[in-house]
Enzyme design. Structure first.
Site, short mmCIF file in Angstrom:
data_model
loop_
_atom_site.label_atom_id
_atom_site.label_comp_id
_atom_site.label_asym_id
_atom_site.label_seq_id
_atom_site.Cartn_x
_atom_site.Cartn_y
_atom_site.Cartn_z
N THR A 105 -9.46 -12.68 9.01
CA THR A 105 -9.52 -12.90 7.55
C THR A 105 -8.25 -13.63 7.13
O THR A 105 -8.21 -14.85 7.12
CB THR A 105 -9.69 -11.57 6.78
N LYS A 107 -7.90 -7.99 14.93
CA LYS A 107 -7.51 -8.76 13.76
C LYS A 107 -6.67 -7.87 12.87
O LYS A 107 -6.75 -6.64 12.94
CB LYS A 107 -8.73 -9.31 13.03
N THR A 162 -8.12 -6.07 7.00
CA THR A 162 -8.33 -4.75 7.56
C THR A 162 -8.21 -4.83 9.07
O THR A 162 -8.61 -5.82 9.66
CB THR A 162 -9.73 -4.27 7.18
N GLU A 183 0.72 -10.68 6.96
CA GLU A 183 0.66 -11.66 5.88
C GLU A 183 2.06 -12.13 5.48
O GLU A 183 2.88 -11.34 5.02
CB GLU A 183 -0.06 -11.03 4.68
N ASN A 236 -1.00 -11.97 -2.29
CA ASN A 236 -1.89 -10.86 -2.64
C ASN A 236 -2.12 -10.70 -4.14
O ASN A 236 -2.59 -9.66 -4.59
CB ASN A 236 -1.34 -9.55 -2.05
#
Lengths: 419, 419
Positions: free
Chosen positions: B156, B182, B193, B279, B401
């Site tokens: 993702t 992932k 997630t 991230e 985010n």
């Protein structure tokens, strides 16, 4: 608020008998003339109460002030910003005690009647060489008009000084409460440790004041969070000198209740102002949890939501992301049933029974785009409630906290550290 | 690592008897051709074990897969990215079950032999209208060369796909373990997630595999944190089909130990790769706590430090701020004595006995400026240890985010939500 009080101008010097002063001692920056050393003093003896950080790493002034508040009444508070005097070992304790001793001597008090508070960077020795010579000037300039100077001197990363004063009538006697505070978090170390000083000319006993202070702190300062980081220096100190001339407040009396409610109002105003002025904060958010099985469960849920970096980031982006809210509810360790959870954003349902409600996303967005809004989470499992006041988290917050290196360089220049 | 294994190319299709496929079903974005629906399948029956999120809000596929793993052996895993199928109520459960049912029918399995996993945004209905028609293509294309496609399809916010394969000898039998995963966090919801799928052709019983998986997860995935946010979808699923032809591994045997160590190595490699690809992460930080009174205390300290927004912000700024580290140690609720705490940054002492060490600040800065370093915290109160693998936190993380609004708009366009 049913309590019959009114706001008046001023801060810690509004109550009768309190004077204050603030000077520049070059703690924040040796060159710039920024106020960073302050003193609050009552000419007559005070009943004192305080609450301090629950962090197991405690700054030297916290340890010293806790001992002083346990043993004796307090008549003066000496406070500096720019250096937290935390993780400074035996030297730090000596520095805090020496400050209390010097101020006590000038004012004709015992050392134990002076509380000491510090806020600023952790782990650097106090530049006492610049602080001690300033004590005579600090004491000499004590004045009933300098309350605001104290509120300014305790600022670190705060962008505004914070003070409040209240006047009320208790059985025909006019009494006052004054306060100042600094943030920029309940829970934010180094650059931004929470301090609050409250003065009053009310006449109250030690046990009564202790109780009122602890209850009021629980419902105010303990309910705010900016970044979830609990500081080593957090301190709230309340001094009551009885100079209003009123008879002593009796435990459980109507006057006790009125005082207690007003004290809580004062603390809550200060607490909310810390959140509003949190580091690089753009939004003030109230997180209300109800329908929890227990008070502790309600608290866990409210704090998990209010401290989630992802929830706070979404608020910063005007994103009414209830999915992130419910995921924080889920990991809070509180008893929940997913299919019972309702989440309202402002007055609008975002999630009902654990799944999306029918409110158009754009309506929810409008609420979160405001600079002040409320999130309500109903767990539908009981009657317990809890409310937390918090903020968003911005990219600028992280950027602002990337480095305190300048402080170390100054400390090295001062010869206080070999680093 | 004493275990006699070697890395080989490939991922989940490296062990004998496993095939896979991935297609684009328009879940991430209806227009773009991005892989987002994948299938892993073993032609022969498997022994299966898994661990799932401890979040009390659990996604529908987690609930369905937990039930399937409890009751039966698993022979296939169907997984999608782009939508977490979390907080989707009864419809979400039906969607997950229908996926298992459709895949089972095509492969001649029972519904309970298919595990279902999802990762993506929370709270939006699954676009089954685009997913279901893709199942025939997904099954028809199963191939032993498509392991990497699965690793790509589950991404993702990950910037790289993550896979590993290992070959080892057990008493003359060549066996293999393959994995893909992932992120971009153990602990990071919605957009990122954690999922990990591990295949092996080892021959092992259910109880043995369960034990090995739980122990290995405790020492790998449970030791990473990027942002402290625990997801609703975290899943690790391990399938062992026994096709290597080796005799069954006995509990407590040397072969069990070798397998267990290798499995932990595989999981730890995957876990670390999730942190490195967190991230907007710029640094990989190992936080080692030793000298704690208990394992639980060591864990509390390591997690408090690794999750502190202020500590992580300072790392992002190359600031060796041990003051923020010790303040997080203090609020961790572990038993500590401030004056006993040593903190090393890399091999250099930053804090000894609770106060600053003599290492020049610039030397400490050089360590923190690297993209990989270690923080060691010794509490000097006992023998217990704990290690966490974590990252810095960047302004870009918060910025990234701020909004998932685009996902809602797509869901509305799909007619799946009235919002």
């Amino acid at each position: 608020m049913p309590t019959p009080f009114r706001k008046i101008t001023g801060g810690v010097c509004a109550p009768k008998g309190f004077v204050a002063n603030a000077v520049s001692a070059g703690i924040k920056t040796p060159d710039a003339e920024r106020l960073d050393l302050a003193l609050i003093y009552s000419g007559s003896p005070c009943v004192a109460a305080g609450t301090f950080t629950t962090n197991r790493v405690k700054a030297a002034p916290v340890r010293v002030s806790q001992a002083h508040l346990r043993d004796r009444d307090i008549q003066a508070i000496v406070v500096n910003s720019g250096n937290a005097n935390a993780c400074t070992g035996v030297t730090g304790i000596q520095d805090a005690r020496n400050s209390a001793k010097a101020i006590a001597k000038s004012l004709g008090l015992r050392q134990g009647q002076v509380a000491v508070c510090s806020t600023g960077v952790i782990g650097l020795p106090m530049p006492m060489v610049r602080i001690t010579p300033k004590f005579p000037e600090l004491v000499a300039g004590l004045d009933s008009k300098k309350g605001t100077n104290v509120a300014q001197a305790i600022m670190t990363s705060d962008t505004q000084h914070k003070e409040i004063a209240i006047s009320m009538d208790l059985d025909g006697h006019k009494v006052r409460i004054g306060a100042c505070a600094k943030g920029a978090g309940m829970i934010c170390p180094s650059m931004a440790t929470m301090l609050c000083f409250i003065t009053t000319d009310i006449n109250i006993g030690k046990a009564c004041l202790d109780r009122a202070v602890h209850e009021a702190v629980e419902n105010s300062f303990n309910r705010i969070t900016i970044d979830g980081d609990m500081s080593t220096n957090d301190s709230v100190v309340v001094l009551a000198n009885g100079e209003s001339g009123m008879p002593r407040i009796k435990p459980k009396s109507k006057n006790y209740r009125l005082f207690r409610e007003t004290l809580e109002f004062v603390m809550l105003e200060m607490a909310k102002s810390l959140v509003r002025d949190g580091e690089r904060v753009t939004k003030f958010v109230t997180v209300k949890v109800n329908g929890a099985r227990t008070y502790s469960d309600a608290k866990k849920v409210a704090e998990a939501v209010a401290n989630s970096a992802l929830v706070k980031a979404s608020w910063n982006g005007n994103d009414p992301n209830w999915g992130r809210i419910i995921h924080a509810v889920g990991y809070s360790r509180a008893m929940i049933r997913e299919e019972m959870i309702d989440i309202h954003i402002g007055s609008k349902p975002a999630c009902l029974g654990g799944i999306e409600a029918n409110t158009p996303m754009d309506e929810l967005r409008k609420v979160v785009a405001k600079d002040k809004f409320e999130i309500t989470i109903n767990l539908h499992l009981g009657d317990a409630e809890y409310t937390v006041y918090t903020s968003d988290m911005s990219p600028e917050y992280i950027d602002f906290n990337r480095s305190e290196y300048a402080y170390w360089k100054q400390s090295r220049k001062d010869g206080l550290t070999k680093q």
